[in-house]
Enzyme design. Structure first.
Site, PDB file in Angstrom:
ATOM      1  N   ASP A  36     -13.154   9.632 -86.038  1.00  0.00           N
ATOM      2  CA  ASP A  36     -12.774   9.627 -84.629  1.00  0.00           C
ATOM      3  C   ASP A  36     -11.777   8.527 -84.286  1.00  0.00           C
ATOM      4  O   ASP A  36     -11.191   8.534 -83.203  1.00  0.00           O
ATOM      5  CB  ASP A  36     -14.024   9.505 -83.744  1.00  0.00           C
ATOM      6  N   ASP A 274      27.474  25.081 -57.712  1.00  0.00           N
ATOM      7  CA  ASP A 274      27.128  25.255 -59.123  1.00  0.00           C
ATOM      8  C   ASP A 274      25.696  25.771 -59.262  1.00  0.00           C
ATOM      9  O   ASP A 274      25.337  26.400 -60.246  1.00  0.00           O
ATOM     10  CB  ASP A 274      27.277  23.931 -59.877  1.00  0.00           C
ATOM     11  N   GLY A 409      25.947  26.478 -64.238  1.00  0.00           N
ATOM     12  CA  GLY A 409      26.478  27.552 -63.420  1.00  0.00           C
ATOM     13  C   GLY A 409      27.836  28.030 -63.870  1.00  0.00           C
ATOM     14  O   GLY A 409      28.038  29.205 -64.149  1.00  0.00           O
ATOM     15  N   LEU A 410      28.767  27.102 -64.002  1.00  0.00           N
ATOM     16  CA  LEU A 410      30.117  27.488 -64.370  1.00  0.00           C
ATOM     17  C   LEU A 410      30.117  28.099 -65.765  1.00  0.00           C
ATOM     18  O   LEU A 410      30.814  29.067 -66.050  1.00  0.00           O
ATOM     19  CB  LEU A 410      31.029  26.259 -64.316  1.00  0.00           C
TER      20      LEU A 410
HETATM   21  S1  SF4 Z   1     -15.445  15.732 -88.617  1.00  0.00           S
HETATM   22 FE1  SF4 Z   1     -14.984  15.863 -86.440  1.00  0.00          FE
HETATM   23  S2  SF4 Z   1     -16.520  14.546 -85.483  1.00  0.00           S
HETATM   24 FE2  SF4 Z   1     -16.482  14.017 -87.662  1.00  0.00          FE
HETATM   25  S3  SF4 Z   1     -15.081  12.320 -87.834  1.00  0.00           S
HETATM   26 FE3  SF4 Z   1     -13.916  14.174 -88.213  1.00  0.00          FE
HETATM   27  S4  SF4 Z   1     -13.093  14.695 -86.185  1.00  0.00           S
HETATM   28 FE4  SF4 Z   1     -14.762  13.246 -85.855  1.00  0.00          FE
END
Ligand code: SF4
Lengths: 526, 437
Positions: A36, A274, A409-410
């Protein structure tokens, strides 16, 4: 369970990170596995931040499960406090930690840290990023803001700007200047730029300016109830909305509504000749609710476009967007499924998309120009130059941004005049865009030349039937008509095709000949 | 042609390792899907996970948005967490839909994530059931790319290791090259080996299911990537024999890797020299050009891709750099031994991570080049350090002779760039005065 290919929003804890990263002297302890930590790169790469987000992840592993994930959390919390000495801590769990139910909030409370510890509930399996940001800022406000003496002169708070927001940085600058012109001081800007001490004195302002309902509305509602601060309902994106916003705020503060428009160029640019070519351009608008609502109004009232469809990906603003759609006489598309958006765009065949980076890719694939109006953000959405969306300069920026993907435009006029020229044809594209122009091949020229009259052997082409809902008959394009259609400049060809098909269907015709094409043209002439 | 430079008297095989267990700043194994799905052209990777997993994949893939990529995430929702039976049914439904829409898919990988592991969603059972249901058109395999079990490139290891048990049995004496490499690079290696008369050569993963290979007691295999420990073990369980060698990065590494295979197949040394002489010379020349900017400079590796040790060996031996710290997410001693033998003692080897402590060491050491993940690069640059993002080393062709110069170039470019920019002069006079004070 739902299959997702691309998502408009991340999980709620990413929303919490957007708030934490926008603020100073606040630290976020997140109970989460190592993977994460990818979220850091959103801030350091997309937004080019020169500091790591103020987030400590516990990065528990499989072997920790069931035994010491709780201890890991406490250690991480203690070390984060000792190392960063924040004025306040927020603590929460990502999707995985939510399942192991360690209760970070409860644990942190028992640790007797010398600063406020604010627990967050971020239901990962129900809600998303915008909710996470809104909820986090609301909890911080609720925990820290207290009634206090009002500033002697009229002042407001600017509420809702976060890290990774679409042009939030520049919107703050623009609004601060606009307010200064009105004689209004900014008390606190939050979350962006505020520290926990600033949050405590939010109540000193006379009103709140809710810049982004997605991320600031819950806090504004709470402050309205608990601190007696009214908040603005108009988001000042576009000329009309900016004027309305000024009027709304003036009424709150009981001061004259004055707006310095000397730098405003959008109205004249839009009125100048324009821009005639912008008339009735069919646009599809998609993004977060706030930006879509604003963009639809600008598109219709300030650019002279025709809004053929609109929608948003965040369900929280669905009601507002449905009302807007009704006002524009179109169906609202409320979805976070990228494939559904693509399908709708294909069916509507607009001449331009006002969307997010996702729609930019859809447009690229379908050959439809797109201007980006909303998050989710991309590194391109953090330009080096000053580039707000709000206020006077915001309107100017929007004019330029929306016109850029189109041919001028032109130039459009010239393309029309010289459409048979071998290098000045449709596929050449706008001259101010990169990419090599492709000379029209001799072969396709030859094919175009061979008889514009219907031939007996001409293979009919089935109409695209792009969901105009005009009966079940499939209308067939005769080859000669199809060739004639190709001679129409590309920027009006989609419209011509649809109009002709609708005309044919209305007339109960099965086939479209060259005559049908021109009869339809005469029918729709205006 | 010269032989390998003499090995240092004392290599790094037995040096003590600094083990850390704090906050890690690394991707999880799901990330491997980004390159694996490009390599296996008839495979779909279905992550069974959360919105976070979907967001990770999207963020790691950056702006590479394809019409409909061959990966996706079945996002678990509140209702799936309530009852297990439901989640299996839901998964069947999503897979049926997916396969109906994508008849081109011949292999489906069900990829486990942290949430699916924590709720003990049995993906092995699901894969078995689906294999029966969709046979013979589609084969369904499961592996875990979860962050609680795998780090970044370990996802590829888990994927390949899961494929090994279902490979057909063979008695043929074949060479198996293991690791997902860009096609052009893979073909170079195969070309060199074939020129030495070695064959037949198979590659795992094969680009398509039908090109698949067998494995058995006469299979010999060489790893092209250093992170394939579990795959290595799975192949040995099938009776295949591993050819131990340094990894094929740089001229030396490539030569040593090829030589180990050549001697297994009894290739005469003059034939070996004849085949490798020209590309070796090219590689040396190309490396020398980039090394001009690297010689005498120091390098610090944060743990990331698991390529750190072979790359540190390349940079110290072929580019004249000194390594200060070589961090690696985990250390597979056996697979790393040939590379560590070649390294001069000196650097600190660290395994695992405590990112704040490591940042502290890095700031104190002020290396000339820091190799790190994307989350750390800009903050380190802002603190005046020069960085190279590690993820590029995984996405870019860097193996074997013809890429040796490019590999060195990846490291020299940031250093060259810093020396080219005259940003101080671009500062406003006031700021310059401020800075001088
Ligand atoms: S599997 Fe999903 S929840 Fe687990 S670390 Fe990877 S992204 Fe995060």
């Amino acid at each position: 369970m739902k299959l997702a290919v691309w998502t408009y929003e991340g999980p709620p804890h990413v929303g919490a990170m957007r708030v934490a990263t926008a603020m100073t002297d606040l630290h976020f302890v997140l109970h989460a596995p190592q993977g994460d930590t990818y979220a850091d790169l959103l801030f350091t790469m997309i937004e080019r931040r020169d500091h790591r987000p103020p987030v400590t992840y516990t990065t528990f592993q499989a072997r920790d499960l069931g035994s010491d994930t709780a201890d890991l959390f406490k250690t991480a919390c203690r070390e984060a406090y000792d190392r960063f000495k924040p004025q306040a801590l927020i603590v929460g769990a990502s999707c995985t930690a939510e399942l192991i139910q360690d209760d970070p909030g409860g644990m942190a409370e028992t640790m007797d840290l010398p600063v406020p510890v604010i627990p967050l509930e971020l239901p990962s399996y129900q809600r998303k990023e915008n909710f996470g940001a809104d909820e986090t800022f609301f909890q911080i406000t609720r925990a820290l803001a207290r009634p206090c003496e009002k500033t002697p002169r009229p002042s407001v708070n600017l509420i809702g700007a976060t890290a990774l927001g679409f042009r939030h940085r520049d919107d703050i600058t623009e609004l601060t200047g606009l307010l200064l012109d009105m004689g209004i001081a900014v008390n606190v800007t939050a979350p962006m730029g505020a520290n926990p001490t600033d949050i405590a004195r939010l109540g000193a302002a006379h009103a709140n300016v809710l810049m982004y309902p997605e991320t600031g509305e819950s806090a504004c509602r709470w402050m309205e109830r608990e601190l007696g601060l009214p908040f603005t309902k108009t988001v000042p994106i576009g000329v009309g909305a900016t004027r309305d916003f000024v009027a709304e705020l003036a009424q709150f503060l009981n001061i004259p509504a004055q707006l310095d428009e000397t730098r405003l160029r959008l109205p004249w640019y839009s009125a100048s000749v324009d821009s005639t070519y912008l008339t009735g351009k069919r646009v599809f608008v998609f993004g977060d609710g706030t930006h879509v609502k604003a963009a639809a109004r600008i598109a219709r009232d300030e650019m002279g476009f025709e809004v053929v469809g609109l929608g948003c990906y965040n369900r929280e603003t669905a009601r507002d967007i449905r009302a807007t759609a009704k006002e524009f006489g179109v169906d609202a598309l409320i979805t976070d499924d990228y494939l559904e958006v693509e399908e709708r765009i294909e069916a509507l065949a607009p001449e331009m998309i006002l969307g997010t980076q996702m729609e930019r890719h859809i447009g690229k694939r379908l050959g439809i120009p797109c201007a980006v109006i909303s998050a989710p953000v991309h590194v391109q959405d953090f330009p080096a130059r000053y580039s707000p969306q709000m206020g006077i300069e915001g309107a100017n920026v929007i004019f330029d941004t929306w016109v850029h993907p189109l041919v001028m435009g032109l130039e459009e006029h010239l393309l029309h005049m010289f459409r048979d020229d071998f290098e000045f044809h449709d596929a050449a594209g706008a001259s101010h865009h990169g990419g090599k122009s492709v000379p029209r091949s001799a072969q396709s020229d030859a094919a175009d030349e061979t008889g514009s009259m219907p031939g007996a052997d001409a293979a009919p082409v089935t109409g695209t039937g792009t969901g105009t809902g005009t009966g079940s008959d499939v209308v067939t394009w005769l080859a000669c008509a199809e060739r004639e259609l190709k001679k129409i400049p590309f920027f009006v060809r989609g419209k011509a095709r649809r109009n002709t098909e609708k005309f044919a269907a209305d007339q109960g015709l099965q086939e479209i000949s060259v005559d049908t094409l021109y009869e339809a043209k005469a029918h729709y002439a205006r | 042609m010269n032989d390998l430079a003499p090995l240092p008297a004392t290599g790094c095989r037995d040096v003590p390792v600094l083990r850390e267990r704090g906050q890690r700043e690394v991707f999880c194994g799901l990330t491997g899907i980004i390159w694996l799905h490009r390599k296996m052209q008839d495979a779909f990777f279905l992550v069974v996970g959360s919105r976070t997993c979907a967001h990770l994949l999207q963020s790691a893939a950056g702006v590479m948005i394809f019409a409909e990529p061959r990966f996706g995430t079945a996002i678990l929702e509140e209702t799936d967490l309530a009852g297990m039976a439901d989640a299996q049914d839901e998964l069947d439904r999503e897979v049926d839909r997916l396969l109906a829409r994508r008849p081109d898919i011949k292999q489906l990988f069900l990829v486990g994530s942290c949430p699916s592991e924590v709720i003990k969603l049995d993906l092995a059972k699901a894969a078995e059931r689906m294999t029966v249901r969709h046979a013979p058109q589609v084969r369904v395999i499961n592996y875990s790319g979860s962050g609680i079990e795998t780090t970044f490139t370990q996802g590829e290891d888990a994927c390949l290791a899961a494929m090994v048990p279902v490979l057909p049995q063979t008695q043929a004496r074949e060479l198996l090259l293991v690791g997902a490499l860009p096609d052009v690079v893979e073909q170079q290696a195969v070309g060199l080996l074939e020129a030495m008369g070695i064959g037949p050569i198979r590659v795992l993963p094969a680009p398509r299911k039908q090109d698949e290979l067998g494995v058995g007691p006469n299979t010999v295999f060489a790893l092209t990537q250093p992170f394939l420990g579990d795959t290595h073990a799975a192949l040995e369980r099938r009776g295949a024999k591993h050819i131990a060698a340094p990894f094929p990065f740089g001229e030396e590494g490539t030569t040593a890797w090829l030589r180990a295979i050549a001697s297994e197949f009894g290739v005469a040394s003059d034939l070996f020299d004849q085949v490798t002489a020209a590309p070796r010379a090219r590689a040396r020349k190309a490396v020398a050009q980039a090394a001009e900017f690297l010689t005498g400079k120091s390098v610090f590796f944060f743990p990331d891709s698991q390529l750190e040790i072979p790359l540190a060996r390349f940079l110290t031996r072929e580019c004249g750099m000194t390594a200060i710290e070589v961090g690696t997410p985990y250390l597979h001693r056996d697979l790393m031994a040939p590379d560590m033998d070649m390294m001069v003692q000196g650097p600190v080897f660290s395994e695992g991570q405590d990112v704040d402590l490591q940042l502290h060491r890095c700031h104190a050491a002020r290396p000339d080049l820091t190799v790190c993940g994307l989350g750390l690069a800009n903050p380190l640059e802002a603190a005046g350090l020069t960085t190279k993002w590690a993820i590029e080393l995984v996405f870019t062709p860097v193996h074997f002779y013809e890429q040796a110069g490019d590999l060195a170039g990846l490291f020299s470019r940031p250093i060259r760039r810093r020396s080219l920019l005259k940003l101080d002069a671009a500062q406003p006079p006031a700021a310059r005065a401020e800075a001088r004070r």
